[in-house]
Design a protein around this motif. Structure first.
Motif, PDB file in Angstrom:
ATOM      1  N   ASP A 149       0.995  -1.226  -0.078  1.00  0.00           N
ATOM      2  CA  ASP A 149       0.099  -0.091  -0.130  1.00  0.00           C
ATOM      3  C   ASP A 149       0.915   1.335   0.037  1.00  0.00           C
ATOM      4  N   LEU A 150       2.009   1.331   0.874  1.00  0.00           N
ATOM      5  CA  LEU A 150       2.758   2.451   0.798  1.00  0.00           C
ATOM      6  C   LEU A 150       3.366   2.445  -0.269  1.00  0.00           C
ATOM      7  N   ARG A 151       3.997   1.482  -1.120  1.00  0.00           N
ATOM      8  CA  ARG A 151       4.712   1.580  -2.171  1.00  0.00           C
ATOM      9  C   ARG A 151       4.133   2.300  -3.253  1.00  0.00           C
ATOM     10  N   GLU A 152       2.744   1.518  -3.451  1.00  0.00           N
ATOM     11  CA  GLU A 152       1.924   2.037  -4.572  1.00  0.00           C
ATOM     12  C   GLU A 152       1.528   3.488  -4.539  1.00  0.00           C
ATOM     13  N   ARG A 153       1.752   4.014  -3.335  1.00  0.00           N
ATOM     14  CA  ARG A 153       1.339   5.534  -3.363  1.00  0.00           C
ATOM     15  C   ARG A 153       2.536   6.615  -2.839  1.00  0.00           C
ATOM     16  N   CYS A 154       3.643   6.232  -2.795  1.00  0.00           N
ATOM     17  CA  CYS A 154       4.824   6.736  -2.286  1.00  0.00           C
ATOM     18  C   CYS A 154       5.471   7.316  -3.603  1.00  0.00           C
ATOM     19  N   GLU A 155       5.821   8.582  -3.697  1.00  0.00           N
ATOM     20  CA  GLU A 155       6.458   9.116  -4.896  1.00  0.00           C
ATOM     21  C   GLU A 155       7.851   9.781  -4.247  1.00  0.00           C
ATOM     22  N   GLU A 156       8.115   9.665  -3.171  1.00  0.00           N
ATOM     23  CA  GLU A 156       9.651  10.395  -2.742  1.00  0.00           C
ATOM     24  C   GLU A 156      10.619   9.058  -3.219  1.00  0.00           C
ATOM     25  N   PRO A 157      11.601   9.486  -4.099  1.00  0.00           N
ATOM     26  CA  PRO A 157      12.103   8.639  -4.594  1.00  0.00           C
ATOM     27  C   PRO A 157      13.271   7.344  -3.775  1.00  0.00           C
ATOM     28  N   THR A 158      13.660   7.924  -2.835  1.00  0.00           N
ATOM     29  CA  THR A 158      14.455   7.376  -1.691  1.00  0.00           C
ATOM     30  C   THR A 158      13.864   6.601  -0.981  1.00  0.00           C
ATOM     31  N   VAL A 159      12.494   6.836  -0.515  1.00  0.00           N
ATOM     32  CA  VAL A 159      11.492   5.999   0.417  1.00  0.00           C
ATOM     33  C   VAL A 159      10.976   5.013  -0.548  1.00  0.00           C
ATOM     34  N   GLU A 160      10.551   5.289  -1.771  1.00  0.00           N
ATOM     35  CA  GLU A 160      10.075   4.381  -2.830  1.00  0.00           C
ATOM     36  C   GLU A 160      10.935   3.290  -2.870  1.00  0.00           C
ATOM     37  N   ALA A 161      11.934   3.563  -3.069  1.00  0.00           N
ATOM     38  CA  ALA A 161      13.168   2.546  -3.419  1.00  0.00           C
ATOM     39  C   ALA A 161      13.320   1.720  -2.387  1.00  0.00           C
ATOM     40  N   VAL A 162      13.393   2.141  -1.209  1.00  0.00           N
ATOM     41  CA  VAL A 162      13.660   1.055  -0.026  1.00  0.00           C
ATOM     42  C   VAL A 162      12.246   0.267  -0.033  1.00  0.00           C
ATOM     43  N   LEU A 163      10.986   0.990  -0.202  1.00  0.00           N
ATOM     44  CA  LEU A 163       9.766  -0.080   0.040  1.00  0.00           C
ATOM     45  C   LEU A 163       9.664  -0.858  -1.190  1.00  0.00           C
ATOM     46  N   ALA A 164       9.860  -0.497  -2.382  1.00  0.00           N
ATOM     47  CA  ALA A 164      10.203  -1.592  -3.675  1.00  0.00           C
ATOM     48  C   ALA A 164      11.079  -2.739  -3.241  1.00  0.00           C
ATOM     49  N   ALA A 165      12.165  -2.385  -2.767  1.00  0.00           N
ATOM     50  CA  ALA A 165      13.039  -3.738  -2.618  1.00  0.00           C
ATOM     51  C   ALA A 165      12.364  -4.515  -1.511  1.00  0.00           C
ATOM     52  N   THR A 166      11.799  -3.957  -0.457  1.00  0.00           N
ATOM     53  CA  THR A 166      11.036  -4.702   0.512  1.00  0.00           C
ATOM     54  C   THR A 166       9.951  -5.604   0.115  1.00  0.00           C
ATOM     55  N   VAL A 167       9.181  -4.780  -0.636  1.00  0.00           N
ATOM     56  CA  VAL A 167       7.719  -5.462  -1.132  1.00  0.00           C
ATOM     57  C   VAL A 167       8.041  -6.547  -2.244  1.00  0.00           C
ATOM     58  N   ASP A 168       9.217  -6.449  -3.021  1.00  0.00           N
ATOM     59  CA  ASP A 168       9.618  -7.337  -3.991  1.00  0.00           C
ATOM     60  C   ASP A 168       9.790  -8.849  -3.507  1.00  0.00           C
ATOM     61  N   ASP A 169      10.632  -8.656  -2.224  1.00  0.00           N
ATOM     62  CA  ASP A 169      10.846  -9.754  -1.604  1.00  0.00           C
ATOM     63  C   ASP A 169       9.923 -10.412  -0.887  1.00  0.00           C
ATOM     64  N   GLU A 170       8.970  -9.586  -0.157  1.00  0.00           N
ATOM     65  CA  GLU A 170       7.890 -10.284   0.685  1.00  0.00           C
ATOM     66  C   GLU A 170       7.076 -10.937   0.024  1.00  0.00           C
ATOM     67  N   GLU A 171       6.528 -10.370  -1.360  1.00  0.00           N
ATOM     68  CA  GLU A 171       5.967 -11.217  -2.248  1.00  0.00           C
ATOM     69  C   GLU A 171       5.946 -12.779  -2.300  1.00  0.00           C
ATOM     70  N   ASP A 172       7.328 -12.854  -2.334  1.00  0.00           N
ATOM     71  CA  ASP A 172       7.726 -14.307  -2.298  1.00  0.00           C
ATOM     72  C   ASP A 172       7.657 -14.970  -0.994  1.00  0.00           C
ATOM     73  N   HIS A 173       7.764 -14.200   0.063  1.00  0.00           N
ATOM     74  CA  HIS A 173       7.876 -14.838   1.267  1.00  0.00           C
ATOM     75  C   HIS A 173       6.508 -15.460   1.675  1.00  0.00           C
ATOM     76  N   GLN A 174       5.398 -14.781   1.525  1.00  0.00           N
ATOM     77  CA  GLN A 174       4.169 -15.263   1.819  1.00  0.00           C
ATOM     78  C   GLN A 174       3.833 -16.455   1.088  1.00  0.00           C
ATOM     79  N   GLU A 175       4.199 -16.345  -0.341  1.00  0.00           N
ATOM     80  CA  GLU A 175       3.772 -17.839  -0.937  1.00  0.00           C
ATOM     81  C   GLU A 175       4.452 -18.738  -0.462  1.00  0.00           C
ATOM     82  N   LEU A 176       5.986 -18.673  -0.058  1.00  0.00           N
ATOM     83  CA  LEU A 176       6.618 -19.531   0.517  1.00  0.00           C
ATOM     84  C   LEU A 176       5.994 -20.145   1.788  1.00  0.00           C
TER      85      LEU A 176
END
Length: 282
Positions: A149-176
């Motif tokens: 939810d945060l990543r989809e709405r955040c436009e601040e470049p640094t914060v969005e980059a941190v959120l993106a890196a986290t979301v990409d990992d956690e998408e796999d986590h829950q499936e596993l």
């Protein structure tokens, strides 16, 4: 007070950078653009996230000893190694974001988790299943809902980059996590389902209770995400209690409850807690 999270440098630096795997220019982030109170709140939030991710790294490391001690299939080990690495990456990213906001990230105190003796004395297969249900499945699903939810709405470049890196990992986590729970249920007799349902209630129940309490004072007409756009908060990766409560209901409705029901692990007691959310427009 615990000691600060720091870098060893030297020969460790290259391996650390390789593990993090993303280049984020934290020097480009200007915290002075934000009001003092908001910046202070963000600093504390990312401080807490760094500690939470560190604890998650410890739990995933413990999970490795559990799946190996349970004699799980050897291809499971590679998955858990990835989980450990991802949590270590998230710790580093959250700590760096805390520093960018002018904070000093510290390890949790006490640094060693105080796991209950009853859990530590349980057979490894039971411990692995407990960790998978509580952490790798339910907790990761909720976390993924918040961070997405945060990543989809955040436009601040640094914060969005941190959120993106986290979301990409956690998408796999829950499936596993859900896959592991489904496979591991086969090692336990059907008579244990009641105990696993009780664990689900213990883990998920407090999230639903807190969310209901947060929304008690919110008019029913505002029980939807659009009522809490929060453009000032999202630029620093923050959520209000109200929006987070709504996201809990959304994630449970769309992901957690269907998954648990398909595994016959949904406790009937939680139906009562969800009745209060039946009118929430998610």
């Amino acid at each position: 007070m615990s000691h600060p999270m720091r870098y060893a440098g030297g020969v460790f630096h290259h391996h650390h950078e390789e593990m993090v795997g993303v280049e984020i220019d934290f020097d480009a982030f200007d915290p002075g653009r934000f009001p003092d109170e908001l910046r202070k709140r963000a600093r504390q939030t990312w401080y807490q996230r760094a500690q939470t991710e560190f604890r998650s790294t410890q739990i995933m490391t413990r999970f490795m000893t559990e799946v190996m001690g349970a004699g799980d299939p050897i291809d499971v080990y590679a998955v858990v190694v990835d989980l450990i690495e991802d949590e270590a990456r998230h710790t580093a990213l959250c700590a760096a974001m805390c520093r960018a906001l002018g904070g000093t990230p510290r390890f949790p105190d006490p640094i060693v988790p105080d796991d209950p003796r009853e859990f530590l004395d349980a057979p490894m297969g039971e411990r692995a299943m407990t960790t998978a249900i509580s952490m790798v499945a339910i907790s990761e699903a909720l976390s993924y809902g918040f961070m997405t939810d945060l990543r989809e709405r955040c436009e601040e470049p640094t914060v969005e980059a941190v959120l993106a890196a986290t979301v990409d990992d956690e998408e796999d986590h829950q499936e596993l996590g859900w896959a592991y729970v489904g496979q591991s249920l086969k090692r336990f007799p059907a008579s244990t389902r009641r105990a696993w349902c009780h664990l689900v209630k213990t883990v998920l129940g407090p999230h639903l209770v807190k969310s209901a309490q947060v929304l008690e004072d919110v008019p029913e007409k505002d029980h939807h995400l659009q009522a809490f756009p929060e453009p000032d908060l999202v630029e620093l990766g923050l959520l209000s209690e109200q929006r987070q409560a709504l996201l809990v209901y959304q994630t449970v409705d769309e992901v957690v409850e269907p998954r648990l029901r398909s595994l016959e692990l949904w406790p009937e007691e939680l139906d009562e807690l969800l009745l209060a959310s039946s009118e929430i427009a998610i």
